[in-house]
Enzyme design. Sequence first.
Site, PDB file in Angstrom:
ATOM      1  CB  CYS A  94      22.039  81.233  52.305  1.00 51.34           C
ATOM      2  SG  CYS A  94      21.076  80.760  53.757  1.00 51.34           S
ATOM      3  CG  HIS A 343      18.982  75.784  51.914  1.00 49.48           C
ATOM      4  ND1 HIS A 343      20.182  76.129  51.337  1.00 49.48           N
ATOM      5  CD2 HIS A 343      18.647  76.841  52.720  1.00 49.48           C
ATOM      6  CE1 HIS A 343      20.560  77.334  51.771  1.00 49.48           C
ATOM      7  NE2 HIS A 343      19.648  77.775  52.608  1.00 49.48           N
TER       8      HIS A 343
END
Lengths: 397, 397
Positions: A94, A343
């Site tokens: 991430c 996201h």
Amino acid sequence: MIKQKKELPVAVVGAGMIRFGELFDQSYDDMIVGAYRECLKSVDKGVDEEDIEAAWFGTCLPGATVRREAMGGAGLAEPLRFYPRPVTRIENYCGSGSDSCRNAAFAVAAGIYDLVLVLGAEKMRDIPSRDSIIAQVGRGFHNWWAPRGSSSPQRFGSYALAHMKQFGTKKEHFAMIAVKNHHHASLNPKSYFQNDVTLEQVMNAPIVSWPLGIFDACPTTDGAAAVLLTRPDKAHEYTDRPMYFWGTGVATDPFYVSNKKSYVGWPATEEAARQAYEMAGIGPEDIDLAELHDCFTSTELITYEDIGFCKKGEGPKWLEEGHPMLDGDKPCNTSGGLKGKGHPIGATGVAQIVELWQQLRDEAGERQIKNAHIGLTHNLGGIGSICVINVFGDEPR
Amino acid sequence: MIKQKKELPVAVVGAGMIRFGELFDQSYDDMIVGAYRECLKSVDKGVDEEDIEAAWFGTCLPGATVRREAMGGAGLAEPLRFYPRPVTRIENYCGSGSDSCRNAAFAVAAGIYDLVLVLGAEKMRDIPSRDSIIAQVGRGFHNWWAPRGSSSPQRFGSYALAHMKQFGTKKEHFAMIAVKNHHHASLNPKSYFQNDVTLEQVMNAPIVSWPLGIFDACPTTDGAAAVLLTRPDKAHEYTDRPMYFWGTGVATDPFYVSNKKSYVGWPATEEAARQAYEMAGIGPEDIDLAELHDCFTSTELITYEDIGFCKKGEGPKWLEEGHPMLDGDKPCNTSGGLKGKGHPIGATGVAQIVELWQQLRDEAGERQIKNAHIGLTHNLGGIGSICVINVFGDEPR
């Protein structure tokens, strides 16, 4: 052991993103072109595209998401017709987008290039979400020492549970963060979600993995974002209001949940923050606003503590006191965060920088905060095995 | 358009690799640990592992090869227990290892870290090779504008055919390169293949994709390699014979074969070479030895030309004259190359640097060449969509 230098002479002179969401009308390449154009448009004095000398491209899961595991530089060079210039693809869970920004900054700081592009993208909605993408990738981690059946909500949920048990944190605290971030998202035209939610809705939502309900989890999202970096002494060729890169930190920690020493915090966040604060010459008290990695609402709460905004165990109290709210003294996730904005993994760390760019330049519209001078971005990847933190200011350090 | 700086103050103070091959007895993590230990052992004056401040990790296809597409920093941090230090994973096709070295060098050149690790690895043999790995990944590129049924041998073979047609190059020329590189490999204890082959064997071998036979193609290989980089002014703390990073270049070019303007050369190699030569302040005439990306024998021949060792179309003559032979004036692939040493994708670019390290320090044993002062490494990825070139010298520039 890590004795990094305390200078990073790099400035941001452009930052843009496409609206995140379920972008069935846009291909992976379309999104990349879109974010690039938004970034170019944001450069006050304009930029000759040919002056961009190199690029860094952050994308995490193109194998699972668009069936092209090996992307290489072509992942960016092809849609932007960027040839023959250098492009490096970075994958760091991430933190793929934010670490791309860090590596690009090192190249500029070394004086190798004058103007470089950082672009992050992820196409996650074109594959059905049931038993796919994150679930597919998660299976890859299931070897003999990682328990079968574990998933991101389960793994992050175990941290939420441990925090509740050790510090008396309530499910309501996590819900407050969902309400906050949805509200911020409702003020951000680039966010996936544009609606407010109530505490009651969040509390009563279906449970994904206790204590986390569906409104505690960020959505699976398509999106892309881009920024332009240059040397500070060249920044004013592009804008009279550049943003300056003050510091960066990356830290690693054991990947497998069974090897973690604690479940109420992430040591990688503490260490990355230490590095970034040291390079920036500041402490957490100097941060005006932060974009934190709220993959789950509980992650944001725990991060308040890991990053030094309050002491360990005091996240719930700090939240109740209103500090991270839009009108608080240290607003967190004014963009809506991963929870509200979405996201798209590789894009996330870059999009966080886009939010700082807008806030530090007083261009954030309805969600503009007061006195935004120093901002921080935070990404936690691979269940805390990696953390990337970048710090920016509206003046040179 | 690319006006990169002409200085890269970085030195190599250690370089090591495990023997490449079909390493069914070693896991992905085992290989990484092995290469790291070999690298540490190569540091003349020793190194305190704790002084290594950060790492760059090159690996290309861990999704297809070990079912872990998202590796992140954990891919290296986990096997080496490298936490809490920063690790960046880079994927840039067959240039993943060499671009990792470039990015690590930028961080050192920017003065961010004093001592960093670069490690490349790929585990390709644990998955059956029939209809897998490269073939699986290749399918990802099959969209409407890329013809179905194309494969790496077919795509590279089309370049070999075009070169034969345009310049009268013979299949024998490609075969000569296989004979040469197998011979070099037979003198390298770290090579996968340890045997010589004859021109007759190569010429009569089964065809993979005309004109390329089985001995014209590099093998699918497991392996890992590592190097340590530091600032030149600190290099002598680790060795009296460091190797210096003189220059680096990366270039991109259209990915899809249908968009190429020519099939007798790779513009990305020409452009990356231009950048690297310019930064190093040298020309191709100054190179003493080169590790070239002989994924297929024809690629090496075409690269002689693209990299400026001879003019376009004169590769066959240059080869016949013996220049790239072990006793020639510009030996190419003294390690055995991808053809003889093997091609574990992420490890390849780093292993090439290991070979230069040994040759420039007169430690290459039976395959040691004379007067090795300046060496070059070359990787071509994604059918010429990316090229990475690094140049090293045995003295500071």
